[in-house]
Write a protein that holds these residues in place. Structure first.
Motif, PDB file in Angstrom:
ATOM      1  N   GLU A   1      14.950  -3.572   8.522  1.00 55.78           N
ATOM      2  CA  GLU A   1      16.087  -3.735   7.227  1.00 55.78           C
ATOM      3  C   GLU A   1      16.873  -5.331   8.882  1.00 55.78           C
ATOM      4  O   GLU A   1      17.259  -5.888   8.580  1.00 55.78           O
ATOM      5  CB  GLU A   1      17.186  -3.184   6.746  1.00 55.78           C
ATOM      6  N   LEU A   2      17.679  -4.470   9.731  1.00 58.54           N
ATOM      7  CA  LEU A   2      19.236  -5.086  10.217  1.00 58.54           C
ATOM      8  C   LEU A   2      18.021  -5.725  11.472  1.00 58.54           C
ATOM      9  O   LEU A   2      18.486  -7.184  11.470  1.00 58.54           O
ATOM     10  CB  LEU A   2      19.120  -3.579  11.626  1.00 58.54           C
ATOM     11  N   PRO A   3      16.522  -5.596  12.065  1.00 63.62           N
ATOM     12  CA  PRO A   3      15.791  -7.344  12.855  1.00 63.62           C
ATOM     13  C   PRO A   3      15.394  -7.793  11.612  1.00 63.62           C
ATOM     14  O   PRO A   3      15.728  -9.409  12.171  1.00 63.62           O
ATOM     15  CB  PRO A   3      14.535  -6.545  13.109  1.00 63.62           C
ATOM     16  N   ALA A   4      15.258  -7.408  10.407  1.00 64.49           N
ATOM     17  CA  ALA A   4      14.721  -9.123   9.754  1.00 64.49           C
ATOM     18  C   ALA A   4      16.581  -9.684   9.584  1.00 64.49           C
ATOM     19  O   ALA A   4      16.104 -10.768   9.300  1.00 64.49           O
ATOM     20  CB  ALA A   4      14.230  -7.752   8.337  1.00 64.49           C
TER      21      ALA A   4
ATOM     22  N   LEU B   1      16.952 -11.223  12.432  1.00 72.49           N
ATOM     23  CA  LEU B   1      16.212 -12.805  12.412  1.00 72.49           C
ATOM     24  C   LEU B   1      16.428 -14.161  10.948  1.00 72.49           C
ATOM     25  O   LEU B   1      16.199 -14.937  11.565  1.00 72.49           O
ATOM     26  CB  LEU B   1      14.362 -12.409  11.992  1.00 72.49           C
ATOM     27  N   TRP B   2      17.028 -14.101   9.665  1.00 70.80           N
ATOM     28  CA  TRP B   2      17.527 -14.654   8.824  1.00 70.80           C
ATOM     29  C   TRP B   2      18.179 -15.230   8.969  1.00 70.80           C
ATOM     30  O   TRP B   2      18.861 -16.620   9.179  1.00 70.80           O
ATOM     31  CB  TRP B   2      17.193 -13.718   7.372  1.00 70.80           C
ATOM     32  N   ARG B   3      19.338 -14.912  10.029  1.00 73.83           N
ATOM     33  CA  ARG B   3      20.903 -15.396   9.420  1.00 73.83           C
ATOM     34  C   ARG B   3      21.114 -16.601  10.909  1.00 73.83           C
ATOM     35  O   ARG B   3      21.628 -17.395  11.442  1.00 73.83           O
ATOM     36  CB  ARG B   3      21.338 -14.256  10.565  1.00 73.83           C
ATOM     37  N   TRP B   4      20.089 -15.359  12.188  1.00 73.94           N
ATOM     38  CA  TRP B   4      20.534 -15.798  13.761  1.00 73.94           C
ATOM     39  C   TRP B   4      18.880 -17.210  13.984  1.00 73.94           C
ATOM     40  O   TRP B   4      19.579 -17.573  14.577  1.00 73.94           O
ATOM     41  CB  TRP B   4      20.760 -15.025  14.763  1.00 73.94           C
TER      42      TRP B   4
END
Length: 372
Positions: free
Chosen positions: A224-227, A230-233
């Motif tokens: 969840e945290l890597p996804a 990836l979505w935000r930055w």
């Protein structure tokens, strides 16, 4: 500059240098690519309208008329002048051959026979059956019902006594021991089993909760945290840039299409004016200055005298034909008179109408006593 000001007012003013840097090259490239497409499109539209007005519409009307003449009108004539009279004749023939005889047979043969059969059935079957039902079966049924009612009362009394005895035995032999067994044996045993089951369920739920929390945090940390990062930055900035590029491309396509339309209109007007001055105006001048005077001269010198001569010949021909018809009619009348004599003149029939009343004078009277 005006185009850039209009774009700035349309997009709300404050835009970054990225938008401005993307807009100008995109609009130049799109304009270069769209102008030939718009001119080809306008040429195809004009050609299509001309073909529709000059070829397709008359051809469609001719095909429609031909289709009506080949398919519709023969069937209409067949229906109106063949099938409709044939159907009416068939209906009339069927009525005369089947309906009228069937109605006559029903009215004057079957109806009297049916009335006679109904009267005969009433006399032979209904009246005896009513007599048998009213004076034989009804008294017999009443007697049988009285006997059965007495037997039913006796059986009901015996059944009530037997039911009371059986109910007392069932209560003290079955119900009372079952209630005692449920109250003092099964209820404490069920409570003990339920307490043990609650303990087992609590233990299993605690184990499952611990395993679930461990899996939740493992999944959150690993996926969840890597996804989310990836979505935000990565994806959101890239999507915004692509959205700006797509919006600018669409705006550039709109502006280029409108500008290409103006260019195509100007080119079309130039070509139309050139075609008019090269082809239409010379043809019009030839028609107006050469062909029209020649046509008027031919009409005045050749066609009108020929028409007058043709009318004179036609008038003389009609007069000759009328004279010939009168001569033939007179000759036929003379031959008929020589063969059959003078035709008999019609005589006026005597209607025996009363004569009109005479005018009253001083020497006449209208009374019965003084009438002359």
């Amino acid at each position: 500059m005006d185009l850039e000001k209009a774009d700035g007012r349309a997009h709300g003013g404050g835009e970054g240098c990225l938008v401005t840097a993307i807009r100008i090259p995109v609009r130049i490239v799109v304009l270069v690519l769209v102008v030939p497409v718009r001119m080809v499109w306008d040429a195809l539209v004009v050609t299509g309208r001309w073909l529709n007005d000059a070829l397709f519409r008359p051809l469609g009307r001719a095909l429609l008329w031909l289709g009506r003449a080949v398919f519709v009108w023969p069937f209409v004539g067949l229906w109106r002048y063949v099938l409709t009279p044939l159907g009416r004749a068939t209906v009339w023939l069927g009525r005369m051959l089947f309906v009228v005889p069937a109605v006559w047979l029903y009215r004057w043969v079957l109806t009297p026979i049916g009335h006679g059969l109904v009267w005969l059935g009433n006399v032979l079957v209904v009246v005896p059956a009513v007599f048998l039902y009213r004076y034989v079966l009804t008294p017999l049924g009443h007697a049988v019902m009285w006997v059965l009612r007495g037997v039913g009362l006796v059986l009901a009394a015996l059944g009530a006594g037997a039911y009371a005895v059986v109910a007392w035995l069932v209560r003290y032999l079955v119900v009372v021991p079952a209630v005692w067994l449920y109250t003092w044996v099964l209820t404490p045993l069920g409570h003990a089993i339920a307490w043990c089951a609650r303990g087992v369920v609590w233990t299993v739920s605690m184990i499952v909760t611990g395993i679930g929390m461990a899996l939740y945090w493992t999944t959150r940390v690993l996926f969840e945290l890597p996804a989310l990062a990836l979505w935000r930055w990565v994806l959101v900035p890239v999507g915004r840039v692509l959205a700006v590029i797509g919006r600018e491309i669409l705006d550039a396509l709109g502006h280029a299409w409108r500008i290409a339309g103006h260019l195509s209109l100007a080119v079309g007007r130039f070509l139309g004016t050139l075609f008019r001055w090269i082809f239409v105006e010379p043809v019009r001048w030839v028609y107006r200055s050469v062909l029209t005077p020649v046509g008027h001269a031919v009409r005045d010198a050749v066609l009108r005298p020929a028409a007058r001569a043709a009318r004179s010949v036609g008038r003389a021909t009609r007069q000759a034909l009328a004279s010939a018809r009168d001569s033939v009619r007179q000759a036929r009348a003379d031959v008929r008179m020589m063969l059959f004599g003078e035709p008999r003149q019609p005589q006026l029939a005597d209607r025996r109408e009363p004569p009109g009343r005479e005018t009253r004078t001083l020497g006449s009277s209208t009374t019965a006593l003084t009438k002359d």
